[in-house]
Design a protein around this motif. Structure first.
Motif: not given
Length: 114
Positions: A16, A65, A81, A84, A88, A112
């Motif tokens: 996150s 999400r 967020m 992930l 993303d 990510v």
């Protein structure tokens, strides 16, 4: 009004991040604000707009999400967020919706990756 996004970084899949967008002036007069993102080699896309009353919408790719919110008293917009994914990965920007201000702010990079 200038809008500057920050809070990006490197995160593992499933992790996150919370992005923030600080405005140089009052955002009360801006009806809708949103988070946009631009992935490498792709066009910039709107992922989540939020109206002055707090009503939000989400792109299908981030629905359930991501959560957008705005604090008019602090002239700040947030993007929480979760879950992930590598897809993303992008530079994230905040701007007015549907007619963005120009020039755009620098954005904040979210990567990510494991």
């Amino acid at each position: 009004v200038q809008l500057q996004a920050y809070g990006g970084g490197l995160v593992q899949p499933g992790g996150s991040l919370r992005l923030s967008c600080a405005a140089s002036g009052s955002i009360l007069s801006i009806n809708a604000l949103g988070w946009y993102r631009q992935a490498p080699g792709k066009q910039r896309e709107l992922v989540a707009p939020v109206g002055s009353g707090g009503i939000a919408n989400y792109a299908n790719s981030v629905k359930d999400r991501f959560t957008i919110s705005r604090d008019n008293a602090k002239n700040t917009v947030y993007l929480q967020m979760n879950s992930l994914k590598p897809d993303d990965t992008a530079v994230y920007y905040c701007n007015a919706v549907p007619r963005p201000f120009h020039p755009w702010g620098l954005g904040t990079l979210v990567t990510v990756s494991s």
